[in-house]
Design a protein around this motif. Structure first.
Motif, PDB file in Angstrom:
ATOM      1  N   VAL A   1       0.862  -1.191   0.000  1.00 28.39           N
ATOM      2  CA  VAL A   1       0.000   0.000   0.000  1.00 28.39           C
ATOM      3  C   VAL A   1       0.892   1.233   0.000  1.00 28.39           C
ATOM      4  N   LEU A   2       0.545   2.216  -0.816  1.00 24.07           N
ATOM      5  CA  LEU A   2       1.310   3.458  -0.875  1.00 24.07           C
ATOM      6  C   LEU A   2       0.687   4.507   0.048  1.00 24.07           C
ATOM      7  N   VAL A   3       1.535   5.328   0.621  1.00 24.91           N
ATOM      8  CA  VAL A   3       1.100   6.516   1.366  1.00 24.91           C
ATOM      9  C   VAL A   3       1.687   7.699   0.616  1.00 24.91           C
ATOM     10  N   VAL A   4       0.824   8.489  -0.003  1.00 18.94           N
ATOM     11  CA  VAL A   4       1.289   9.550  -0.895  1.00 18.94           C
ATOM     12  C   VAL A   4       0.673  10.886  -0.493  1.00 18.94           C
ATOM     13  N   GLY A   5       1.161  11.930  -1.111  1.00 19.36           N
ATOM     14  CA  GLY A   5       0.668  13.271  -0.819  1.00 19.36           C
ATOM     15  C   GLY A   5       1.753  14.281  -1.120  1.00 19.36           C
ATOM     16  N   HIS A   6       1.393  15.552  -1.030  1.00 27.82           N
ATOM     17  CA  HIS A   6       2.344  16.600  -1.380  1.00 27.82           C
ATOM     18  C   HIS A   6       3.405  16.764  -0.286  1.00 27.82           C
ATOM     19  N   PHE A   7       4.346  17.619  -0.544  1.00 24.18           N
ATOM     20  CA  PHE A   7       5.455  17.903   0.370  1.00 24.18           C
ATOM     21  C   PHE A   7       4.943  18.315   1.747  1.00 24.18           C
TER      22      PHE A   7
ATOM     23  N   LEU B   1      -2.538 -11.824   7.294  1.00 24.04           N
ATOM     24  CA  LEU B   1      -2.401 -10.698   6.359  1.00 24.04           C
ATOM     25  C   LEU B   1      -1.477  -9.619   6.913  1.00 24.04           C
ATOM     26  N   VAL B   2      -0.500  -9.230   6.101  1.00 28.77           N
ATOM     27  CA  VAL B   2       0.419  -8.163   6.486  1.00 28.77           C
ATOM     28  C   VAL B   2       0.431  -7.095   5.392  1.00 28.77           C
ATOM     29  N   LEU B   3       0.519  -5.844   5.817  1.00 28.19           N
ATOM     30  CA  LEU B   3       0.606  -4.723   4.876  1.00 28.19           C
ATOM     31  C   LEU B   3       2.013  -4.147   4.907  1.00 28.19           C
ATOM     32  N   TYR B   4       2.540  -3.888   3.731  1.00 26.38           N
ATOM     33  CA  TYR B   4       3.802  -3.166   3.617  1.00 26.38           C
ATOM     34  C   TYR B   4       3.475  -1.752   3.160  1.00 26.38           C
ATOM     35  N   LEU B   5       3.866  -0.778   3.945  1.00 28.41           N
ATOM     36  CA  LEU B   5       3.569   0.626   3.662  1.00 28.41           C
ATOM     37  C   LEU B   5       4.770   1.293   3.009  1.00 28.41           C
ATOM     38  N   PHE B   6       4.539   1.902   1.877  1.00 28.44           N
ATOM     39  CA  PHE B   6       5.583   2.626   1.155  1.00 28.44           C
ATOM     40  C   PHE B   6       5.185   4.089   1.075  1.00 28.44           C
ATOM     41  N   GLY B   7       5.901   4.944   1.799  1.00 31.29           N
ATOM     42  CA  GLY B   7       5.660   6.377   1.730  1.00 31.29           C
ATOM     43  C   GLY B   7       6.505   6.991   0.637  1.00 31.29           C
ATOM     44  N   ALA B   8       5.861   7.680  -0.293  1.00 25.69           N
ATOM     45  CA  ALA B   8       6.559   8.246  -1.447  1.00 25.69           C
ATOM     46  C   ALA B   8       6.788   9.744  -1.257  1.00 25.69           C
ATOM     47  N   PRO B   9       7.943  10.263  -1.678  1.00 25.88           N
ATOM     48  CA  PRO B   9       8.189  11.709  -1.569  1.00 25.88           C
ATOM     49  C   PRO B   9       7.192  12.482  -2.419  1.00 25.88           C
ATOM     50  N   GLY B  10       6.836  13.672  -1.936  1.00 28.52           N
ATOM     51  CA  GLY B  10       5.761  14.406  -2.589  1.00 28.52           C
ATOM     52  C   GLY B  10       6.179  15.418  -3.635  1.00 28.52           C
TER      53      GLY B  10
END
Length: 200
Positions: free
Chosen positions: A22-28, A85-94
């Protein structure tokens, strides 16, 4: 949701059968690193660097007092939802200059959580647009910053031009329980959508 302390959760439980990205995204400066860190049952991987004066023209910290670092690759964390069930969280730079990396991270992801700041909603359009272009389903969570006037959900939904089917939530990225509720709502939305696609 079973989130063991990081010191007790270095290894996956033996019964885990499914891993979901799962991605965690958003602006700076919207709180992605904080969100991943609040939830992760392992010590999160962070790739933050100190912001410099030379980068002030690209990374504008206006409205984010105390912000002196920025993610330059990704944040990574893990959350075990249940015994299987396991979730891998990937936070992406904004920032826009990381768009290519951000697009690479979408590969293999089940969906994304878009963190948004009501003071800078206009900065969410680019991220939402990229998700829609990629076809990746998503939910939007308004990160509650201290001292920010609260806007009605319907008002924000209209401002972001979200479909009625797109979940719009509130959360405090610093608070583990609040972040967990948001993540559970996202996963429920993604699983419902997956089921609808399988029966279509």
């Amino acid at each position: 949701m079973d989130c063991a302390p990081a010191s007790e959760a270095a290894y996956l439980p033996e019964g885990v059968q499914t891993a979901v990205k799962v991605l965690v995204v958003g602006h700076f400066a919207v709180g992605k690193t904080t969100f991943v860190g609040a939830l992760s049952e392992i010590r999160p991987l962070r790739t933050e660097e100190v912001m410099t004066q030379a980068g002030s023209s690209v990374d504008d910290p206006t409205g984010t007092p105390g912000k002196n670092t920025t993610t330059v690759a990704l944040d990574f964390g893990r959350v075990t939802l249940n015994d299987t069930l396991v979730l891998y969280l990937f936070g992406a730079p904004g920032q826009r200059r990381f768009t290519a990396l951000w697009q690479d991270l979408t590969r293999g992801a089940l969906g994304a959580l878009v963190l948004a700041d009501t003071r800078r909603l206009d900065q969410s359009f680019e991220v939402i647009g990229l998700l829609e272009e990629s076809g990746l389903p998503y939910a939007v969570a308004l990160n509650d910053f201290d001292g920010v006037p609260e806007h009605g959900i319907d008002e924000v939904r209209e401002a972001l031009d979200l479909l009625p089917s797109t979940p719009l939530l509130r959360c405090d990225a610093r608070d583990r329980a609040s972040a967990a509720e948001t993540l559970i709502a996202l996963v429920a939305h993604l699983l419902t959508r997956t089921g609808e696609l399988e029966t279509a």
